[in-house]
Motif scaffolding. Structure first.
Motif, PDB file in Angstrom:
ATOM      1  N   THR A 152       3.067 -16.415  16.090  1.00  0.00           N
ATOM      2  CA  THR A 152       3.131 -15.640  14.767  1.00  0.00           C
ATOM      3  C   THR A 152       2.197 -16.075  13.778  1.00  0.00           C
ATOM      4  O   THR A 152       2.281 -17.405  13.743  1.00  0.00           O
TER       5      THR A 152
ATOM      6  N   ASN B 169       3.851 -11.988  10.116  1.00  0.00           N
ATOM      7  CA  ASN B 169       4.780 -12.018   9.406  1.00  0.00           C
ATOM      8  C   ASN B 169       4.207 -12.603   7.921  1.00  0.00           C
ATOM      9  O   ASN B 169       3.435 -13.774   8.037  1.00  0.00           O
ATOM     10  N   SER B 170       4.594 -12.038   6.963  1.00  0.00           N
ATOM     11  CA  SER B 170       3.993 -12.497   5.525  1.00  0.00           C
ATOM     12  C   SER B 170       2.681 -12.724   5.187  1.00  0.00           C
ATOM     13  O   SER B 170       2.585 -14.204   5.543  1.00  0.00           O
TER      14      SER B 170
ATOM     15  N   SER C 250       7.429  -9.983   2.690  1.00  0.00           N
ATOM     16  CA  SER C 250       8.113 -10.200   4.004  1.00  0.00           C
ATOM     17  C   SER C 250       9.001  -9.167   4.173  1.00  0.00           C
ATOM     18  O   SER C 250      10.232  -8.913   3.714  1.00  0.00           O
ATOM     19  N   ASN C 251       8.802  -7.994   5.017  1.00  0.00           N
ATOM     20  CA  ASN C 251       7.538  -8.148   5.956  1.00  0.00           C
ATOM     21  C   ASN C 251       6.720  -6.908   5.719  1.00  0.00           C
ATOM     22  O   ASN C 251       6.152  -6.486   6.716  1.00  0.00           O
TER      23      ASN C 251
ATOM     24  N   SER D  91       1.227 -16.304  10.003  1.00  0.00           N
ATOM     25  CA  SER D  91       2.001 -16.141   8.514  1.00  0.00           C
ATOM     26  C   SER D  91       1.403 -17.229   7.714  1.00  0.00           C
ATOM     27  O   SER D  91       0.910 -18.268   8.158  1.00  0.00           O
TER      28      SER D  91
END
Length: 578
Positions: A397, A327-328, A260-261, A399
């Protein structure tokens, strides 16, 4: 009564003061002065037993409320956990040395919750948490996973507390472990180390932390134009692919955020590289513009993303078909989540989700849809796509996280390092996003087309992913401590310029809600000091030796009479009236 002149002259001759000695030091004193200097040097100065790098707990203010470690200077005796739980021992002048692997988190909660004073706190991290150790992730290590969870909980306790003493992190090594073992043996005697008893002294020489004035956040934008037909004056639609690159953690100097990230940044750069190859040929260039954004201020309500979007002209903003925020993406699992703010039944959301789902099935991944309605009146932004949604731009997003982390959490923690990230997972995520976007651009949804096949010219490059992941996993990226010309920012700018037609860099000032302080790292000097009793005995012995030596030198060079005269009281110079 008149005094005769002869009597006066006779009296003055007797009362005449002794002649003054020259100002220059007599050679007889040279050995004494030299020995005195040696004595002072022996008592006041000594070489450190060991010197280690230490990293201070973050110090910041949130809306004027202080958090983190408020002091940086350390100069106290070392103590161990032996006295940590004692209520009768005063530890206000003791630095507790606590290995994290042996740490009782309830003890930290007690000290923070009850406001107990310490001279300082030194937390020793296992060496595998060091950013300098770039190790390939292995997965399935239960002991390491348990330790990561403990470190994560410790961070949450520390960053949300106002701690009035210095708190530092260091990594275990043979030297510091040897010091800790000796401290534990001394503490087992039942008496904590003090100036009276002696022991080890921990010293970090640091100036008072100062506020960072107007911290800069830097956004980097890359533009890859689509292909227009001859005579077509209409604006091409745009797809934005965005990732926040900065971090936040308990120790800013150690906040590398591999997952992250860092994983999202690596994925964005590889996706940009793939589409730059695809768009380099007019025959395969799509009729969509591609906008790549590396944004700053992610841990701070995605403040950089907000300012970046507000810098767009209305025409560009309206041209964005949708935005995908990364993200991640580096966990070992095979499940990802598509987070959205618009209702799941929205046509555009359904189109994006179905595109991702079909590619995920082919890759052995699972993609779930997560809806969270945004609160426009609240300044809190949980996901990066919410900044787009606030401007009525369709965004999502992707993730591995099913829920958003709390403010200032999960964005570059001490446990988020290279060891915790899977290259294979990032590669799968790159293929998922790139393939979904490409099928949308070329209207290939549901046709089973594999544009980025593993053995083709547009295959994901594992070496490229690995090299950037290694770099980001060794580079702290806390925005307030990055200058406009920081080597990392320059490297990201150059890399994006290699894969896009136009790059723009935007420098903004971080929201005044967040205030940060410097002095994030230093050198810890560990000294072994004797007790005051030993010092007094040493002074007594050396003082006796100096007096004896001085007397001997005076007797042998000038005689006994001169030595006696040194201690004889000179006659009074006052003239008495007769």
């Amino acid at each position: 009564m008149t005094i005769q002149s002869d009597e006066i002259r006779q009296w003055l001759a007797v009362a005449k003061p002794y002649p003054r000695r020259p100002a220059a030091l007599d050679p007889v004193y040279y050995p004494v002065v030299a020995l005195a200097l040696i004595l002072v040097a022996c008592v006041d100065f000594c070489d450190a037993v060991t010197v280690v790098d230490v990293y201070r707990l973050v110090q910041y203010d949130l809306s004027g409320v202080p958090f983190g470690s408020r002091l940086a200077t350390l100069n106290h005796h070392a103590g161990s956990s032996f006295f940590a739980s004692s209520s009768t021992v005063d530890l206000s002048r003791t630095v507790l040395m606590l290995p994290v692997r042996e740490l009782d988190l309830d003890l930290i909660k007690e000290y923070i919750g009850q406001g107990k004073l310490l001279g300082g706190l030194l937390l020793l991290l296992p060496p595998q948490f060091s950013p300098e150790k770039v190790e390939t992730a292995v997965g399935g290590d239960e002991d390491f996973d348990l330790l990561r969870n403990k470190v994560s909980e410790l961070e949450r306790l520390l960053i949300h507390a106002n701690i009035p003493y210095p708190v530092y992190f260091a990594f275990e090594d043979d030297n510091i472990n040897a010091v800790l073992a000796e401290v534990k043996r001394n503490d087992a005697s039942g008496q904590p180390a003090t100036a009276t008893t002696g022991g080890y002294k921990l010293v970090v020489a640091a100036s008072d932390p100062k506020k960072i004035a107007s911290p800069t956040i830097t956004n980097i934008q890359g533009w890859l134009p689509g292909l227009k037909s001859d005579g077509d004056s209409s604006q091409l639609p745009t797809i934005a692919i965005v990732a926040s690159y900065d971090t936040f953690g308990a120790a800013p100097a150690l906040s590398v955020g591999s997952d992250s990230n860092g994983s999202g940044v690596v994925a964005l750069l590889e996706i940009a590289r793939l589409f730059s190859v695809l768009y380099s040929n007019p025959k395969t260039r799509g009729r969509y513009n591609l906008l790549f954004g590396l944004t700053s201020g992610g841990p701070y309500n995605f403040n950089g993303t907000q300012k970046w979007l507000r810098s767009f002209d209305q025409r560009l903003r309206e041209s964005i078909d949708y935005a995908i925020c990364l993200n991640s993406l580096g966990s070992f699992g095979n499940e990802l989540h598509l987070h959205v703010s618009k209702p799941p039944e929205n046509t555009y959301i359904q189109q994006i989700f179905q595109g991702f789902s079909s590619v995920a099935e082919e890759s052995g991944l699972q993609v779930g849809l997560k809806h969270k309605k945004i609160n426009i009146s609240s300044p809190r932004v949980a996901w990066e796509h919410e900044q787009f949604s606030r401007l009525r731009v369709t965004a999502a997003t992707i993730s591995e996280l099913s829920t958003a982390p709390e403010l200032l959490e999960g964005t570059g923690s001490l446990s988020d390092n290279r060891r915790s990230v899977s290259e294979a997972s990032i590669i799968r995520s790159v293929k998922l996003v790139a393939e979904s976007v490409a099928r949308h651009i070329y209207s290939q949804e549901g046709k089973g087309t594999n544009i980025f096949a593993d053995n083709g010219s547009l295959a994901v490059n594992p070496s490229y992913v690995r090299s950037w992941l290694d770099l980001l996993s060794t580079t702290s990226r806390v925005a307030p401590f990055l200058s406009k010309s920081d080597p990392l920012i320059m490297a990201l700018q150059k890399e994006l310029a290699d894969h896009t037609a136009e790059v723009n860099v935007q420098h903004e000032t971080l929201d005044e809600t967040f205030t940060f302080y410097d002095s994030i790292s230093g050198k810890l000097h560990v000294y072994q000091v004797a007790s005051v009793t030993f010092d007094l005995l040493l002074l007594l012995v050396l003082g006796s030796y100096l007096i004896t030596l001085f007397s001997f030198l005076v007797i042998t060079t000038r005689g006994l009479d001169d030595l006696i005269n040194l201690f004889r009281r000179p006659p009074s110079r006052k003239v008495k009236a007769v």
